[in-house]
Design a protein around this motif. Structure first.
Motif, PDB file in Angstrom:
ATOM      1  N   ARG A   1      17.993 -21.916  39.315  1.00 12.91           N
ATOM      2  CA  ARG A   1      17.308 -22.569  40.433  1.00 12.91           C
ATOM      3  C   ARG A   1      16.880 -21.574  41.506  1.00 12.91           C
ATOM      4  NH1 ARG A   1      20.524 -28.252  41.673  1.00 12.91           N
ATOM      5  NH2 ARG A   1      20.047 -29.262  39.670  1.00 12.91           N
ATOM      6  N   LEU A   2      17.733 -20.608  41.792  1.00 10.05           N
ATOM      7  CA  LEU A   2      17.393 -19.634  42.822  1.00 10.05           C
ATOM      8  C   LEU A   2      16.194 -18.794  42.405  1.00 10.05           C
ATOM      9  CD1 LEU A   2      18.151 -18.523  45.572  1.00 10.05           C
ATOM     10  CD2 LEU A   2      19.683 -16.905  44.439  1.00 10.05           C
ATOM     11  N   THR A   3      16.110 -18.450  41.134  1.00  7.47           N
ATOM     12  CA  THR A   3      14.973 -17.685  40.639  1.00  7.47           C
ATOM     13  C   THR A   3      13.690 -18.509  40.697  1.00  7.47           C
ATOM     14  OG1 THR A   3      16.438 -16.461  39.153  1.00  7.47           O
ATOM     15  CG2 THR A   3      14.078 -16.366  38.694  1.00  7.47           C
ATOM     16  N   ILE A   4      13.799 -19.793  40.362  1.00 10.02           N
ATOM     17  CA  ILE A   4      12.626 -20.680  40.445  1.00 10.02           C
ATOM     18  C   ILE A   4      12.135 -20.764  41.883  1.00 10.02           C
ATOM     19  CG2 ILE A   4      11.835 -23.063  40.173  1.00 10.02           C
ATOM     20  CD1 ILE A   4      13.750 -23.326  37.836  1.00 10.02           C
ATOM     21  N   LEU A   5      13.078 -20.886  42.817  1.00  9.23           N
ATOM     22  CA  LEU A   5      12.697 -20.962  44.226  1.00  9.23           C
ATOM     23  C   LEU A   5      12.039 -19.664  44.679  1.00  9.23           C
ATOM     24  CD1 LEU A   5      12.777 -22.288  47.051  1.00  9.23           C
ATOM     25  CD2 LEU A   5      15.076 -21.326  47.312  1.00  9.23           C
ATOM     26  N   ARG A   6      12.609 -18.539  44.301  1.00 11.01           N
ATOM     27  CA  ARG A   6      12.129 -17.250  44.794  1.00 11.01           C
ATOM     28  C   ARG A   6      10.818 -16.823  44.153  1.00 11.01           C
ATOM     29  NH1 ARG A   6      13.046 -12.171  42.813  1.00 11.01           N
ATOM     30  NH2 ARG A   6      14.531 -13.043  41.318  1.00 11.01           N
ATOM     31  N   ARG A   7      10.632 -17.123  42.871  1.00  8.95           N
ATOM     32  CA  ARG A   7       9.477 -16.591  42.160  1.00  8.95           C
ATOM     33  C   ARG A   7       8.346 -17.601  41.967  1.00  8.95           C
ATOM     34  NH1 ARG A   7      11.060 -13.033  37.052  1.00  8.95           N
ATOM     35  NH2 ARG A   7       8.843 -12.604  37.339  1.00  8.95           N
ATOM     36  N   ILE A   8       8.638 -18.886  42.088  1.00 12.00           N
ATOM     37  CA  ILE A   8       7.601 -19.885  41.796  1.00 12.00           C
ATOM     38  C   ILE A   8       7.409 -20.835  42.977  1.00 12.00           C
ATOM     39  CG2 ILE A   8       6.906 -21.769  40.267  1.00 12.00           C
ATOM     40  CD1 ILE A   8       8.446 -20.404  38.044  1.00 12.00           C
ATOM     41  N   TRP A   9       8.466 -21.565  43.319  1.00 10.80           N
ATOM     42  CA  TRP A   9       8.308 -22.648  44.282  1.00 10.80           C
ATOM     43  C   TRP A   9       7.924 -22.129  45.667  1.00 10.80           C
ATOM     44  CZ3 TRP A   9      12.491 -26.939  45.450  1.00 10.80           C
ATOM     45  CH2 TRP A   9      11.821 -28.100  45.863  1.00 10.80           C
ATOM     46  N   LEU A  10       8.655 -21.144  46.184  1.00 14.28           N
ATOM     47  CA  LEU A  10       8.383 -20.630  47.521  1.00 14.28           C
ATOM     48  C   LEU A  10       7.014 -19.951  47.617  1.00 14.28           C
ATOM     49  CD1 LEU A  10       9.338 -20.204  50.400  1.00 14.28           C
ATOM     50  CD2 LEU A  10      10.534 -18.138  49.638  1.00 14.28           C
ATOM     51  N   PRO A  11       6.630 -19.052  46.681  1.00 13.71           N
ATOM     52  CA  PRO A  11       5.289 -18.455  46.790  1.00 13.71           C
ATOM     53  C   PRO A  11       4.164 -19.480  46.730  1.00 13.71           C
ATOM     54  CG  PRO A  11       6.649 -17.184  45.283  1.00 13.71           C
ATOM     55  CD  PRO A  11       7.415 -18.427  45.590  1.00 13.71           C
ATOM     56  N   LEU A  12       4.295 -20.483  45.850  1.00 13.98           N
ATOM     57  CA  LEU A  12       3.262 -21.511  45.768  1.00 13.98           C
ATOM     58  C   LEU A  12       3.167 -22.310  47.062  1.00 13.98           C
ATOM     59  CD1 LEU A  12       3.843 -22.858  42.137  1.00 13.98           C
ATOM     60  CD2 LEU A  12       1.861 -21.591  42.958  1.00 13.98           C
ATOM     61  N   ALA A  13       4.317 -22.640  47.637  1.00 17.88           N
ATOM     62  CA  ALA A  13       4.318 -23.435  48.861  1.00 17.88           C
ATOM     63  C   ALA A  13       3.747 -22.645  50.031  1.00 17.88           C
ATOM     64  CB  ALA A  13       5.744 -23.906  49.167  1.00 17.88           C
ATOM     65  N   VAL A  14       4.164 -21.399  50.176  1.00 13.60           N
ATOM     66  CA  VAL A  14       3.699 -20.597  51.313  1.00 13.60           C
ATOM     67  C   VAL A  14       2.203 -20.337  51.210  1.00 13.60           C
ATOM     68  CG1 VAL A  14       3.874 -18.324  52.405  1.00 13.60           C
ATOM     69  CG2 VAL A  14       5.944 -19.552  51.745  1.00 13.60           C
ATOM     70  N   ARG A  15       1.714 -20.063  50.003  1.00 14.54           N
ATOM     71  CA  ARG A  15       0.271 -19.803  49.839  1.00 14.54           C
ATOM     72  C   ARG A  15      -0.564 -21.007  50.253  1.00 14.54           C
ATOM     73  NH1 ARG A  15      -4.190 -19.405  50.075  1.00 14.54           N
ATOM     74  NH2 ARG A  15      -5.688 -18.079  48.981  1.00 14.54           N
ATOM     75  N   ARG A  16      -0.069 -22.199  50.002  1.00 10.90           N
ATOM     76  CA  ARG A  16      -0.820 -23.399  50.348  1.00 10.90           C
ATOM     77  C   ARG A  16      -0.919 -23.624  51.848  1.00 10.90           C
ATOM     78  NH1 ARG A  16      -1.437 -27.249  46.185  1.00 10.90           N
ATOM     79  NH2 ARG A  16      -0.612 -26.527  44.193  1.00 10.90           N
TER      80      ARG A  16
END
Length: 261
Positions: free
Chosen positions: A171-186
């Motif tokens: 979960r931490l890797t998903i947050l760091r590499r996928i979820w957070l970058p996608l959210a911040v870019r939006r």
């Protein structure tokens, strides 16, 4: 050539001419001889520095808190989501000036009643005004940013997150590499707008004796009995700082690949 054609269109030429005429009139008809005096005595430099560092520190700290507030509301358990939602509701529902005064005049008058606190290493900082100004702006940025990040986290396509979980990512890797970058870019444009709004909130710190650029302008008006010149210079300073913020975020948007959004 395309930029030149767009720049020299008639309506833009008229606006440029009016702007130059206004600048020429202001430079020739108003008094600006006070600027070297207040620059040499360090008051202008101090106001610019205080505004800059308080804005930068409060925005960065507020963004850090906003990430966790948004994540707690978007995916956290109820005992984290509800306090985060309540905090954002309180911050967004009350004026920033009220929050600042409650911290400065509330906590600031409560701390001296504790002798152990007055004898601690924290007391030289707690008796100053800037920690309360920094805290109030940080909480304000966190409250508004928390709602922004909640929407950003909820707006990420769940299919990408499910695919990452299917590959066995923690979960931490998903947050760091996928979820957070996608959210911040939006939400980069929205975060840039929030930073500009925070900049325009910084004059409130002058009400608790912090010397920022607004406080310098007020001091100049009291000393020289000039009204328009200090206010015009103050407006130019804020416009320049807002332009720098907009430029910074536009470069961030270009540096982050759009395909990750």
């Amino acid at each position: 050539m395309l930029i030149a054609r767009q720049l020299f269109r008639p309506h833009r030429l008229i606006m440029i001419a009016l702007g130059l005429a206004l600048i020429t009139w202001c430079a020739s008809s108003m008094r600006w001889d006070w600027i070297p005096t207040y620059w040499d005595n360090g008051l202008i430099r101090k106001g610019l520095w205080n505004t800059t560092w308080i804005l930068g520190a409060s925005w960065l700290l507020g963004l850090f808190l906003a990430l966790w507030l948004g994540l707690a509301q978007a995916a956290g358990p109820w005992y984290l989501a509800q306090p985060a939602k309540g905090f954002c509701s309180v911050i967004r529902g009350t004026p920033l000036l009220l929050q600042l005064w409650m911290l400065y005049y509330g906590l600031g008058s409560l701390f001296p009643t504790y002798p152990w606190l007055r004898g601690s290493v924290l007391w030289p900082y707690l008796r100053e005004a800037w920690p309360y100004a920094l805290l109030s702006l940080t909480l304000s940025a966190a409250g508004y940013g928390g709602e922004v990040m909640r929407g950003a986290f909820c707006g990420v396509d769940l299919g990408q997150l499910e695919a990452a979980r299917a590959y066995g990512m923690p979960r931490l890797t998903i947050l760091r590499r996928i979820w957070l970058p996608l959210a911040v870019r939006r939400v980069l444009p929205t975060l840039g707008g929030e930073a500009v709004l925070l900049l325009k909130s910084t004059p409130l710190v002058a009400t608790v004796t912090v010397i920022d650029v607004y406080a310098v302008s007020s001091q100049v008006r009291q000393d020289t009995y000039l009204t328009y010149e200090p206010l015009l210079l103050l407006a130019l300073v804020y416009m320049a700082m807002a332009g720098l913020i907009a430029l910074l975020f536009s470069r961030l948007e270009r540096r982050i690949p759009a395909r990750i959004a």
